[in-house]
Design a protein around this motif. Structure first.
Motif, mmCIF file in Angstrom:
data_model
loop_
_atom_site.group_PDB
_atom_site.id
_atom_site.type_symbol
_atom_site.label_atom_id
_atom_site.label_comp_id
_atom_site.label_asym_id
_atom_site.label_seq_id
_atom_site.Cartn_x
_atom_site.Cartn_y
_atom_site.Cartn_z
ATOM 1 N N PHE A 1 8.457 0.857 -1.175
ATOM 2 C CA PHE A 1 8.164 -0.356 -1.921
ATOM 3 C C PHE A 1 8.709 -0.236 -3.339
ATOM 4 C CE2 PHE A 1 4.291 0.756 0.609
ATOM 5 C CZ PHE A 1 4.536 -0.091 1.672
ATOM 6 N N LEU A 2 9.466 -1.220 -3.772
ATOM 7 C CA LEU A 2 9.887 -1.301 -5.158
ATOM 8 C C LEU A 2 8.886 -2.173 -5.897
ATOM 9 C CD1 LEU A 2 11.854 -0.888 -7.499
ATOM 10 C CD2 LEU A 2 13.148 -2.868 -6.652
ATOM 11 N N THR A 3 8.191 -1.605 -6.874
ATOM 12 C CA THR A 3 7.186 -2.319 -7.645
ATOM 13 C C THR A 3 7.558 -2.282 -9.123
ATOM 14 O OG1 THR A 3 5.735 -0.445 -8.178
ATOM 15 C CG2 THR A 3 5.493 -1.438 -5.987
ATOM 16 N N GLN A 4 6.712 -2.886 -9.939
ATOM 17 C CA GLN A 4 6.929 -2.870 -11.381
ATOM 18 C C GLN A 4 6.830 -1.459 -11.942
ATOM 19 O OE1 GLN A 4 3.834 -5.525 -12.572
ATOM 20 N NE2 GLN A 4 4.934 -7.375 -11.912
ATOM 21 N N ARG A 5 6.151 -0.565 -11.226
ATOM 22 C CA ARG A 5 5.959 0.817 -11.698
ATOM 23 C C ARG A 5 6.938 1.797 -11.067
ATOM 24 N NH1 ARG A 5 0.062 2.252 -10.309
ATOM 25 N NH2 ARG A 5 0.513 0.961 -8.487
ATOM 26 N N GLY A 6 7.860 1.343 -10.223
ATOM 27 C CA GLY A 6 8.832 2.223 -9.605
ATOM 28 C C GLY A 6 8.806 2.128 -8.093
ATOM 29 N N VAL A 7 9.384 3.117 -7.401
ATOM 30 C CA VAL A 7 9.467 3.132 -5.945
ATOM 31 C C VAL A 7 8.337 3.985 -5.372
ATOM 32 C CG1 VAL A 7 10.846 3.831 -3.952
ATOM 33 C CG2 VAL A 7 11.958 2.760 -5.928
ATOM 34 N N PHE A 8 7.611 3.431 -4.401
ATOM 35 C CA PHE A 8 6.507 4.116 -3.737
ATOM 36 C C PHE A 8 6.839 4.267 -2.254
ATOM 37 C CE2 PHE A 8 4.678 2.723 -7.604
ATOM 38 C CZ PHE A 8 3.552 3.499 -7.853
ATOM 39 N N VAL A 9 6.262 5.280 -1.622
ATOM 40 C CA VAL A 9 6.504 5.532 -0.204
ATOM 41 C C VAL A 9 5.181 5.633 0.534
ATOM 42 C CG1 VAL A 9 6.566 8.049 -0.494
ATOM 43 C CG2 VAL A 9 7.723 6.999 1.466
ATOM 44 N N LEU A 10 5.191 5.197 1.771
ATOM 45 C CA LEU A 10 4.040 5.311 2.666
ATOM 46 C C LEU A 10 4.538 5.896 3.983
ATOM 47 C CD1 LEU A 10 1.016 4.361 3.407
ATOM 48 C CD2 LEU A 10 2.147 2.409 4.464
ATOM 49 N N GLY A 11 3.795 6.848 4.556
ATOM 50 C CA GLY A 11 4.160 7.369 5.871
ATOM 51 C C GLY A 11 4.491 8.837 5.870
ATOM 52 N N LEU A 12 5.517 9.203 6.631
ATOM 53 C CA LEU A 12 5.871 10.594 6.871
ATOM 54 C C LEU A 12 6.425 11.265 5.617
ATOM 55 C CD1 LEU A 12 6.255 12.762 9.204
ATOM 56 C CD2 LEU A 12 8.621 11.963 9.296
ATOM 57 N N ASN A 13 6.024 12.526 5.409
ATOM 58 C CA ASN A 13 6.572 13.332 4.328
ATOM 59 C C ASN A 13 7.866 13.976 4.826
ATOM 60 O OD1 ASN A 13 6.951 14.748 2.002
ATOM 61 N ND2 ASN A 13 5.245 16.165 2.289
ATOM 62 N N ILE A 14 8.987 13.293 4.597
ATOM 63 C CA ILE A 14 10.283 13.733 5.120
ATOM 64 C C ILE A 14 10.575 15.156 4.674
ATOM 65 C CG2 ILE A 14 12.762 13.277 5.143
ATOM 66 C CD1 ILE A 14 12.111 10.338 4.641
ATOM 67 N N ALA A 15 10.888 16.019 5.638
ATOM 68 C CA ALA A 15 11.209 17.426 5.383
ATOM 69 C C ALA A 15 10.074 18.144 4.658
ATOM 70 C CB ALA A 15 12.507 17.548 4.592
ATOM 71 N N ASP A 16 8.868 17.558 4.660
ATOM 72 C CA ASP A 16 7.692 18.126 3.991
ATOM 73 C C ASP A 16 7.899 18.316 2.497
ATOM 74 O OD1 ASP A 16 6.160 18.275 6.312
ATOM 75 O OD2 ASP A 16 6.998 20.219 6.862
ATOM 76 N N ARG A 17 8.852 17.564 1.915
ATOM 77 C CA ARG A 17 9.140 17.751 0.496
ATOM 78 C C ARG A 17 9.337 16.439 -0.251
ATOM 79 N NH1 ARG A 17 13.986 19.786 0.190
ATOM 80 N NH2 ARG A 17 14.445 19.780 2.397
#
Length: 364
Positions: free
Chosen positions: A62-78
């Protein structure tokens, strides 16, 4: 994969924009987002100040007013500090300013300031490096990129001039090479695929679909379940024309089927017919549940459609007033599909979708 071509309906209640992808679906209303994902993540929530959404194989960004946020899998655990996955959106500062984002379960692609970057596990060279993984974004030598597509073992990039570049594994022909000996090779160097000027690239599983600037649809890659053409072998090594009967303006693809939208507002589907993915009523079709459909078959939708989406084994066609949906609700994300499998397209107004999701959601 980005689904930001606006499908909207401005009413007294506001402006609606619907999105859907492999990981889930969401409804954006005047920068307030309500979403649902696979039941495994139990995510039903509302996020404010959203300007743009990208939906990948196991993530939403999600691109929001505060930056980019992610929901879901932790890709490569990092990708973020928590292990496994996150139920709540997590800020990813180094993605702030991204113009396009695409993700698979192994790696991440993004475009920023006229350059494309790859990060994560370098499965068969999909991140463009020689090592196993990259801790920092690896820049790819692609001129003027505008769109990215992340498949399990490949990265595809579309340039502003309509050229498509690919890196990674070629076991399923994604690199688009004609030589038979190249089918079992892989490359960590971007190579241009022989295609006319392209305006959109999508994909699912190990198959890619491209929409040309003159409105034709091309596909190539894995064809075991008829994802490309029913009359071809298991692997289609170079792009072939899938549909050119009339001008196409949008296309979406899942793992084993795809849908397209014509300039006249009609929707066609092709690929595996299992679980109603093609929207062909059982009372009208002669196909068995396990058959494939090619050439693409017309989906019976009475309204003029503005955009199409695919999410898992479900397909969506968005109109001015709501969405038509069909297929199997494998993860029970949509309560209005009471039978979990819908052969015929079902219409759901935006207002009903918003109300039902808001009642089940919590605010963030």
């Amino acid at each position: 994969m980005s689904f930001f071509v606006k499908v909207q309906k401005r009413t007294a209640n506001g402006l609606y924009v619907f999105r859907a992808g492999e990981f889930g679906a969401c409804l954006l209303k005047d920068q307030t987002l309500a979403w649902k994902t696979k039941t495994f993540f139990q995510s039903k929530a509302v996020l404010h100040g959203v300007r743009r959404v990208w939906i990948g194989e196991r993530n939403m960004f999600f691109l929001t007013q505060r930056g980019v946020f992610v929901l879901g899998l932790n890709i490569a655990d990092r990708l973020f500090k928590n292990d496994g996955f996150t139920h709540e959106p997590v800020h990813v500062p180094w993605l702030d300013g991204a113009e396009d984002i695409a993700s698979s379960r192994h790696h991440l692609l993004w475009i920023r300031d006229g350059a494309v970057y790859a990060w994560g596990e370098n499965v068969r060279g999909c991140c463009g490096i020689s090592g196993r993984e990259t801790d920092e974004g690896c820049p790819l030598d692609i001129p003027d990129p505008v769109s990215v597509l992340a498949l399990p073992e490949n990265s595809l990039i579309l340039s502003r001039t309509g050229e498509v570049y690919a890196i990674g594994c070629n076991a399923n022909g994604i690199l688009g090479r004609r030589e038979e000996s190249s089918v079992f090779q892989w490359s960590n160097r971007p190579a241009r695929i022989e295609l006319p000027p392209i305006r959109q690239i999508v994909g699912g599983g190990k198959r890619a679909v491209a929409l040309s600037q003159d409105g034709k649809v091309y596909a190539w890659g894995r064809n075991k379940d008829g994802e490309v053409l029913c009359s071809h072998p298991f692997v289609v090594c170079c792009p072939v024309v899938v549909f050119d009967e009339e001008r196409v303006v949008d296309v979406a693809a899942g793992e084993r089927h795809a849908v397209l939208l014509t300039a006249s507002g009609r929707v066609y589907a092709w690929g595996e017919a299992l679980n109603g993915k093609l929207g062909i009523s059982s009372s009208k079709r002669t196909l068995s549940s396990y058959d494939h459909a090619f050439p693409p078959v017309l989906v019976d939708i009475p309204d003029r459609v503005q955009k199409v989406f695919v999410s898992g084994e479900m397909s969506f066609a968005a109109t001015e007033c709501g969405i038509w949906c069909w297929g199997r609700d494998l993860f029970e994300r949509f309560a209005f599909l009471k039978d979990r499998e819908k052969q015929d397209a079902l219409f759901v107004p935006f207002s009903y979708l918003e109300q039902s999701w808001q009642e089940e959601s919590r605010c963030l």
